[in-house]
Design a protein around this motif. Structure first.
Motif, PDB file in Angstrom:
ATOM      1  N   VAL A   2     -19.503  15.055 -53.413  1.00  0.00           N
ATOM      2  CA  VAL A   2     -20.567  14.046 -52.925  1.00  0.00           C
ATOM      3  C   VAL A   2     -22.023  14.906 -52.834  1.00  0.00           C
ATOM      4  O   VAL A   2     -21.939  16.129 -52.622  1.00  0.00           O
ATOM      5  CB  VAL A   2     -20.110  13.971 -51.473  1.00  0.00           C
ATOM      6  N   THR A  71     -17.834   4.816 -58.190  1.00  0.00           N
ATOM      7  CA  THR A  71     -19.049   5.134 -57.582  1.00  0.00           C
ATOM      8  C   THR A  71     -19.472   4.692 -56.062  1.00  0.00           C
ATOM      9  O   THR A  71     -19.373   3.569 -55.818  1.00  0.00           O
ATOM     10  CB  THR A  71     -20.320   4.939 -58.538  1.00  0.00           C
ATOM     11  N   THR A  93     -24.048  10.037 -52.451  1.00  0.00           N
ATOM     12  CA  THR A  93     -23.612   9.546 -53.590  1.00  0.00           C
ATOM     13  C   THR A  93     -22.573  10.491 -54.296  1.00  0.00           C
ATOM     14  O   THR A  93     -22.415  11.752 -54.448  1.00  0.00           O
ATOM     15  CB  THR A  93     -24.307   8.826 -54.705  1.00  0.00           C
ATOM     16  N   ASN A  94     -21.522   9.853 -54.836  1.00  0.00           N
ATOM     17  CA  ASN A  94     -20.457  10.942 -55.776  1.00  0.00           C
ATOM     18  C   ASN A  94     -21.128  10.639 -57.323  1.00  0.00           C
ATOM     19  O   ASN A  94     -20.429  11.277 -58.418  1.00  0.00           O
ATOM     20  CB  ASN A  94     -19.303  10.473 -55.768  1.00  0.00           C
TER      21      ASN A  94
END
Length: 161
Positions: A2, A71, A93-94
């Protein structure tokens, strides 16, 4: 992994190192399009095929989005002007390589009752991320055109006779 992104504001749409802009006209009114974008967040997967789940968060000031492929985005709404503009910033976000990301949906009356929809994706990230974004322009454009077309048909099917 993350990642927490840089907390940019709406002006980033005009200054981002990568700006992808797409437009399409639809028959639906700006009011109807705005409602679908800003007020029916949970309905996004029904018309935007890249989105697998969407939920309002933080009392409506944020969103949690999951795309097909895994995502995830945690977002903050940075502009919500009824019938005109809806924009959000990705906070977490990843997705690899991204440092800042804002998406803006701008609505302009088009003809007697239609709408010109403009979607701007403004981003910054590593050199590899910026290259991937630029190379993805055609695919994102197709996804946008398909999504807005489906949205227009969906709105049209829910209109009173």
């Amino acid at each position: 992994m993350v990642r927490r992104l840089r907390p940019v504001q709406l002006d980033f749409v005009g200054t981002a190192p990568v700006r992808l802009v797409f437009t399409r006209g639809v028959a639906a009114s700006p009011e109807a399009v705005y409602r679908a974008l800003a007020e029916d967040v949970e309905g996004w997967p029904e018309w935007f095929s890249a989105v697998s789940s969407a939920h309002s968060a933080d009392g409506g000031s944020g969103r949690r989005i999951r795309l097909r492929g895994g995502t995830r985005f945690e977002e903050t709404i940075v502009a919500a002007v009824p019938h005109t503009v809806y924009a959000y910033r990705v906070d977490v976000t990843n997705a690899p390589g991204v440092r800042a990301l804002v998406e803006e949906w701008r609505l302009t009356p088009d003809g007697a009752s239609g709408t010109r929809v403009r979607w701007t994706v403004a981003a910054d990230g590593t050199a590899a991320f910026r290259l991937v974004m630029k190379v993805s322009r055609a695919g994102l454009g197709r996804a946008f055109r398909d999504a807005v077309g489906k949205l227009d048909r969906r709105i049209g099917s829910t209109r009173a006779p």
